[in-house]
Design an enzyme around this catalytic site. Sequence first.
Site, PDB file in Angstrom:
ATOM      1  N   ASN A  34      68.686  16.674  86.385  1.00 51.90           N
ATOM      2  CA  ASN A  34      68.444  17.322  87.673  1.00 51.90           C
ATOM      3  C   ASN A  34      67.034  17.048  88.240  1.00 51.90           C
ATOM      4  O   ASN A  34      66.890  16.384  89.270  1.00 51.90           O
ATOM      5  CB  ASN A  34      68.707  18.823  87.463  1.00 51.90           C
ATOM      6  CG  ASN A  34      68.609  19.657  88.698  1.00 51.90           C
ATOM      7  OD1 ASN A  34      67.810  19.395  89.570  1.00 51.90           O
ATOM      8  ND2 ASN A  34      69.415  20.701  88.780  1.00 51.90           N
ATOM      9  N   ASP A  36      64.602  15.263  87.071  1.00 53.74           N
ATOM     10  CA  ASP A  36      64.240  13.841  86.999  1.00 53.74           C
ATOM     11  C   ASP A  36      64.688  13.125  88.272  1.00 53.74           C
ATOM     12  O   ASP A  36      63.955  12.314  88.854  1.00 53.74           O
ATOM     13  CB  ASP A  36      64.941  13.151  85.819  1.00 53.74           C
ATOM     14  CG  ASP A  36      64.408  13.583  84.473  1.00 53.74           C
ATOM     15  OD1 ASP A  36      64.647  14.742  84.097  1.00 53.74           O
ATOM     16  OD2 ASP A  36      63.765  12.763  83.791  1.00 53.74           O
ATOM     17  N   GLN A 101      67.878  23.560  86.104  1.00 55.29           N
ATOM     18  CA  GLN A 101      66.531  23.011  85.870  1.00 55.29           C
ATOM     19  C   GLN A 101      65.630  23.330  87.071  1.00 55.29           C
ATOM     20  O   GLN A 101      66.108  23.858  88.074  1.00 55.29           O
ATOM     21  CB  GLN A 101      66.610  21.495  85.639  1.00 55.29           C
ATOM     22  CG  GLN A 101      66.536  21.140  84.167  1.00 55.29           C
ATOM     23  CD  GLN A 101      66.282  19.677  83.902  1.00 55.29           C
ATOM     24  OE1 GLN A 101      66.649  18.812  84.688  1.00 55.29           O
ATOM     25  NE2 GLN A 101      65.681  19.387  82.766  1.00 55.29           N
ATOM     26  N   GLY A 161      62.601  22.689  81.689  1.00 47.21           N
ATOM     27  CA  GLY A 161      62.174  21.294  81.612  1.00 47.21           C
ATOM     28  C   GLY A 161      61.087  21.115  80.561  1.00 47.21           C
ATOM     29  O   GLY A 161      60.795  20.002  80.150  1.00 47.21           O
ATOM     30  N   ASP A 163      60.908  21.882  77.261  1.00 47.36           N
ATOM     31  CA  ASP A 163      61.838  22.342  76.223  1.00 47.36           C
ATOM     32  C   ASP A 163      61.222  23.125  75.060  1.00 47.36           C
ATOM     33  O   ASP A 163      61.705  24.178  74.703  1.00 47.36           O
ATOM     34  CB  ASP A 163      62.578  21.147  75.625  1.00 47.36           C
ATOM     35  CG  ASP A 163      63.373  20.364  76.647  1.00 47.36           C
ATOM     36  OD1 ASP A 163      63.215  20.616  77.861  1.00 47.36           O
ATOM     37  OD2 ASP A 163      64.150  19.497  76.241  1.00 47.36           O
ATOM     38  N   TRP A 349      56.239  19.074  74.551  1.00 48.15           N
ATOM     39  CA  TRP A 349      55.550  19.976  75.481  1.00 48.15           C
ATOM     40  C   TRP A 349      54.552  20.896  74.776  1.00 48.15           C
ATOM     41  O   TRP A 349      54.148  21.901  75.330  1.00 48.15           O
ATOM     42  CB  TRP A 349      56.576  20.802  76.259  1.00 48.15           C
ATOM     43  CG  TRP A 349      57.334  19.969  77.248  1.00 48.15           C
ATOM     44  CD1 TRP A 349      58.545  19.362  77.056  1.00 48.15           C
ATOM     45  CD2 TRP A 349      56.938  19.616  78.582  1.00 48.15           C
ATOM     46  NE1 TRP A 349      58.925  18.665  78.180  1.00 48.15           N
ATOM     47  CE2 TRP A 349      57.958  18.805  79.135  1.00 48.15           C
ATOM     48  CE3 TRP A 349      55.816  19.893  79.366  1.00 48.15           C
ATOM     49  CZ2 TRP A 349      57.893  18.282  80.424  1.00 48.15           C
ATOM     50  CZ3 TRP A 349      55.749  19.374  80.658  1.00 48.15           C
ATOM     51  CH2 TRP A 349      56.779  18.578  81.174  1.00 48.15           C
ATOM     52  N   GLU A 392      57.300   8.320  78.414  1.00 52.74           N
ATOM     53  CA  GLU A 392      57.800   9.642  78.814  1.00 52.74           C
ATOM     54  C   GLU A 392      56.620  10.624  78.928  1.00 52.74           C
ATOM     55  O   GLU A 392      56.535  11.389  79.872  1.00 52.74           O
ATOM     56  CB  GLU A 392      58.822  10.132  77.781  1.00 52.74           C
ATOM     57  CG  GLU A 392      59.499  11.440  78.168  1.00 52.74           C
ATOM     58  CD  GLU A 392      60.552  11.878  77.152  1.00 52.74           C
ATOM     59  OE1 GLU A 392      60.701  11.207  76.105  1.00 52.74           O
ATOM     60  OE2 GLU A 392      61.227  12.893  77.413  1.00 52.74           O
TER      61      GLU A 392
HETATM   62  C1  DGY Z   1      66.810  16.841  75.776  1.00 52.92           C
HETATM   63  O1  DGY Z   1      67.948  16.568  75.419  1.00 52.92           O
HETATM   64  O2  DGY Z   1      65.804  16.673  75.096  1.00 52.92           O
HETATM   65  C2  DGY Z   1      66.603  17.313  77.126  1.00 52.92           C
HETATM   66  O3  DGY Z   1      65.270  17.547  77.412  1.00 52.92           O
HETATM   67  C3  DGY Z   1      67.422  18.507  77.432  1.00 52.92           C
HETATM   68  O4  DGY Z   1      67.372  18.598  78.813  1.00 52.92           O
END
Ligand code: DGY
Length: 425
Positions: A34, A36, A101, A161, A163, A349, A392
């Site tokens: 979403n 992203d 999200q 987002g 996680d 994160w 990432e």
């Molecule tokens: C993941 O699978 O790591 C994702 O961040 C879930 O949205």
Amino acid sequence: MSQALIDQARKVMENNDRGTYTVPTHGLYPFQWNWDSALSALGFSHFNMERAWVEVETLMAHQWVDGMVPHIIFHEPDDGYFPGPDVWQTGRVVPTTGITQPAVVGFALRKLYDRAEDKAAARVRLAKLLPKVHAWHQWFYRNRDPNGTGLVAIIHPWESGRDNSVDWDEGLDAVPIEGVAPFTRRDTTHANPDHRPSDEQYKCYIWLVEYFRGLGWDNAKLHDASPFCLVDPGFNGILIRSCDQVADLAEILCDTSIASEAREMAANGRAALESLWNPALGQYTCYNRAAGRLQDTPTIGGLLAAIADVPHGRADALARRIALLGERCGYLVPSHDPADGAFDSLRYWRGPTWLIVNYLIAEGLSRSGQREMAQRILADSLKLIQKSGFAEYYDPMSGEPCGGSSFTWTAAMVIEILKTKRVPA
Ligand code: DGY
């Protein structure tokens, strides 16, 4: 230099383009995510405006009837990802997850419209999209703020987002993981396990999915039933800003009903955001709604609230807080304070620096009078790209690349920054 970077970024985006949507990266994330997608549309808008609109249109085509826009659309089967549609079981023709999200779409649409050369054609597209985006925002306040506080809660860490943020540790302690069905993670076959959430956290993630599935994905029930219920300042900040942008766009379309409702939602949210101000830290922090407590976790969630056009005094304090973080790391903005014991420079994160969040914070700060700090954050973002490519996320101490590589939204942000922010590369 700038043009070479833009060309490389464009190549990354084109390689991840599946025609009507982009995957965040090959392997690790093989579907449409979403937020992203919404942020990727900003990157597309600089070299293929048509493709930018289509990205958002595809996402919004999978909105649920209750208004929710799901966090993943499983367009094509792919066994390389867990948990797939068989775990979510949301009963959709094109399978989706059952959670949402950050609501970046409204924010992105405003930029798309502003950049469109053919305004009449853009208004035709907007007229279809805007009621959907507004319905999603209404869904948020109806289902995730049932008591009308002005702030919405998330019921799963993946909704934020962010996680595995330290913000969720306390909330996840209340998630009983007994009885969770055995599963095999796939993410750790694509990325370094040291960069990813822990197995214990994954058990909580899956427990929550199974629990919500047992409640039939009925959003009227999930908020009150969830043992995990957190109010994230960054998440709310994005929603507030998007409500404002929906109101702006509705005014352009002369839709006074959406305009006034969206404006009121934004005003209520912005006023309520102040209840998350943490004077001891000089930033916003999360509120654990399940436990009834304002947390002290010094994460980037409270800095991301800058996107909501916060009062200038708050923006000034946030800039000072970020300057302090800058003394503790090499590359702004770390997702967790390096001075805190829970900081982990590599793990997703819990420390790493992310370009999308940098961009959103800088966008908010510069609108609230903190242009110098905004430029510093963006300059650090470009240094990371030059040092470590389109990863990432990045270790904020060394700048080393982490997680997946050739990442769509990182590339999109590079194009967006270089095209709009006048930061030398
Ligand atoms: C993941 O699978 O790591 C994702 O961040 C879930 O949205």
